[in-house]
Design a protein around this motif. Structure first.
Motif, PDB file in Angstrom:
ATOM      1  N   SER A   1      -2.355  -4.899   1.283  1.00 60.58           N
ATOM      2  CA  SER A   1      -3.716  -5.337   0.992  1.00 60.58           C
ATOM      3  C   SER A   1      -3.602  -6.762   0.493  1.00 60.58           C
ATOM      4  CB  SER A   1      -4.356  -4.489  -0.113  1.00 60.58           C
ATOM      5  OG  SER A   1      -4.931  -3.341   0.407  1.00 60.58           O
ATOM      6  N   GLN A   2      -4.438  -7.648   1.038  1.00 60.08           N
ATOM      7  CA  GLN A   2      -4.415  -9.048   0.621  1.00 60.08           C
ATOM      8  C   GLN A   2      -5.524  -9.249  -0.397  1.00 60.08           C
ATOM      9  OE1 GLN A   2      -6.778 -11.745   1.314  1.00 60.08           O
ATOM     10  NE2 GLN A   2      -5.464 -13.206   0.287  1.00 60.08           N
ATOM     11  N   ILE A   3      -5.160  -9.779  -1.558  1.00 62.51           N
ATOM     12  CA  ILE A   3      -6.130 -10.041  -2.622  1.00 62.51           C
ATOM     13  C   ILE A   3      -6.205 -11.544  -2.823  1.00 62.51           C
ATOM     14  CG2 ILE A   3      -6.741  -9.664  -5.038  1.00 62.51           C
ATOM     15  CD1 ILE A   3      -5.210  -7.045  -4.957  1.00 62.51           C
TER      16      ILE A   3
ATOM     17  N   SER B   1     -14.368  -6.226 -10.682  1.00 60.28           N
ATOM     18  CA  SER B   1     -14.430  -6.701  -9.306  1.00 60.28           C
ATOM     19  C   SER B   1     -15.473  -7.809  -9.219  1.00 60.28           C
ATOM     20  CB  SER B   1     -14.815  -5.535  -8.387  1.00 60.28           C
ATOM     21  OG  SER B   1     -14.978  -5.977  -7.064  1.00 60.28           O
TER      22      SER B   1
ATOM     23  N   TYR C   1      -5.108  -0.137  -4.935  1.00 59.62           N
ATOM     24  CA  TYR C   1      -3.694  -0.409  -4.653  1.00 59.62           C
ATOM     25  C   TYR C   1      -3.055  -1.274  -5.741  1.00 59.62           C
ATOM     26  CZ  TYR C   1      -4.509   1.726  -0.150  1.00 59.62           C
ATOM     27  OH  TYR C   1      -4.826   2.630   0.832  1.00 59.62           O
TER      28      TYR C   1
ATOM     29  N   GLN D   1     -14.345  -3.244  -0.023  1.00 61.39           N
ATOM     30  CA  GLN D   1     -13.084  -3.909   0.273  1.00 61.39           C
ATOM     31  C   GLN D   1     -12.320  -4.192  -1.017  1.00 61.39           C
ATOM     32  OE1 GLN D   1     -13.576  -7.723   2.160  1.00 61.39           O
ATOM     33  NE2 GLN D   1     -11.413  -7.901   2.673  1.00 61.39           N
ATOM     34  N   ASN D   2     -12.996  -4.748  -2.022  1.00 56.43           N
ATOM     35  CA  ASN D   2     -12.317  -5.069  -3.269  1.00 56.43           C
ATOM     36  C   ASN D   2     -11.957  -3.811  -4.060  1.00 56.43           C
ATOM     37  OD1 ASN D   2     -11.210  -7.370  -4.426  1.00 56.43           O
ATOM     38  ND2 ASN D   2     -12.796  -7.501  -5.981  1.00 56.43           N
TER      39      ASN D   2
ATOM     40  N   SER E   1     -10.924  -1.089  -2.757  1.00 55.79           N
ATOM     41  CA  SER E   1      -9.661  -0.670  -2.149  1.00 55.79           C
ATOM     42  C   SER E   1      -8.510  -1.529  -2.670  1.00 55.79           C
ATOM     43  CB  SER E   1      -9.769  -0.786  -0.625  1.00 55.79           C
ATOM     44  OG  SER E   1      -8.532  -0.533  -0.020  1.00 55.79           O
ATOM     45  N   HIS E   2      -8.725  -2.830  -2.753  1.00 63.44           N
ATOM     46  CA  HIS E   2      -7.693  -3.713  -3.307  1.00 63.44           C
ATOM     47  C   HIS E   2      -7.332  -3.295  -4.728  1.00 63.44           C
ATOM     48  CE1 HIS E   2      -9.169  -7.209  -0.539  1.00 63.44           C
ATOM     49  NE2 HIS E   2      -8.470  -6.313   0.126  1.00 63.44           N
TER      50      HIS E   2
ATOM     51  N   ARG F   1       0.822  -1.214   0.000  1.00 66.76           N
ATOM     52  CA  ARG F   1       0.000   0.000   0.000  1.00 66.76           C
ATOM     53  C   ARG F   1       0.855   1.263   0.000  1.00 66.76           C
ATOM     54  NH1 ARG F   1      -4.887  -1.176   4.121  1.00 66.76           N
ATOM     55  NH2 ARG F   1      -5.405   0.908   3.421  1.00 66.76           N
TER      56      ARG F   1
ATOM     57  N   GLU G   1     -12.698 -11.283  -4.760  1.00 63.50           N
ATOM     58  CA  GLU G   1     -12.760 -11.304  -3.298  1.00 63.50           C
ATOM     59  C   GLU G   1     -13.679 -12.467  -2.951  1.00 63.50           C
ATOM     60  OE1 GLU G   1     -12.224 -10.573   0.648  1.00 63.50           O
ATOM     61  OE2 GLU G   1     -11.112  -9.670  -1.008  1.00 63.50           O
TER      62      GLU G   1
END
Length: 187
Positions: A28-30, A102, A87, A80-81, A83-84, A22, A44
């Motif tokens: 961030s974990q995808i 997404s 990044y 959440q996704n 945001s992923h 980030r 996600e």
């Protein structure tokens, strides 16, 4: 991953368990990323039971279980996704004209009960519909123009390697725990 393979996605283009930097010492974990000729698919994956209610613009969604006797709130997986993806775009250095899709996959014994205001290029699905969604995306968009698709693949491999690093994964878990702040609550 198995369903992606069954949908005809080549194994070498499926990247899972990525940690994206980030830029502030956090990650961030995808769950899964699949680069395609039309853009990038970012998955996600959620494991929930019960009825799922949500609005694409709200911060929280609701899980209802035990015939309405139990309700739980959880962070909106669309946000959440998103945001992923933000990044991921930064780390891969891909422009806004490259489409990123997404895809939120709910597995487990859940029912998508009342979902609305789902943003464009965002899909909320059950696993058995994965192939339909991928076909829809691939058939309804034209080919994207990547500046350097091999650089994108190299950077995705780096993120997967980071995701398998015990040190980076522990740091990511610590960062989430710190954000939740449960250790700062005294009753």
């Amino acid at each position: 991953v198995y369903r992606l393979l069954k949908s005809g996605i080549p194994a070498k283009t499926i990247f899972h368990d990525l940690l994206i930097d980030r830029g502030n010492g956090e990650y961030s974990q995808i769950d899964v990323v699949v680069p395609t000729k039309i853009g990038i698919l970012v998955f996600e994956v959620k494991d929930y039971n019960g009825w799922i209610f949500g609005n694409g613009g709200h911060e929280q969604w609701t899980q209802v279980m035990a015939y309405g006797n139990e309700k739980y709130r959880f962070y909106n997986p669309i946000r959440q996704n998103a945001s992923h993806i933000r990044y991921l775009r930064k780390e891969l250095n891909i422009s806004d004209n490259i489409p990123v899709f997404s895809i939120i996959v709910f597995y487990g014994n859940s029912t998508l009960k009342d979902l609305n205001y789902i943003p464009r290029n965002t899909f909320v699905i059950k696993p058995h519909r994965l192939s339909d969604v991928i076909t829809n995306i691939l058939n309804s968009h034209s080919e994207a123009t990547f500046a350097d698709k091999w650089e994108v693949v190299r950077l995705l491999r780096t993120a997967v390697d980071r995701g398998s690093s015990t040190i980076a994964t522990q740091q990511h878990i610590q960062d989430i725990g710190d954000k939740l702040g449960k250790h700062r609550i005294y009753e």
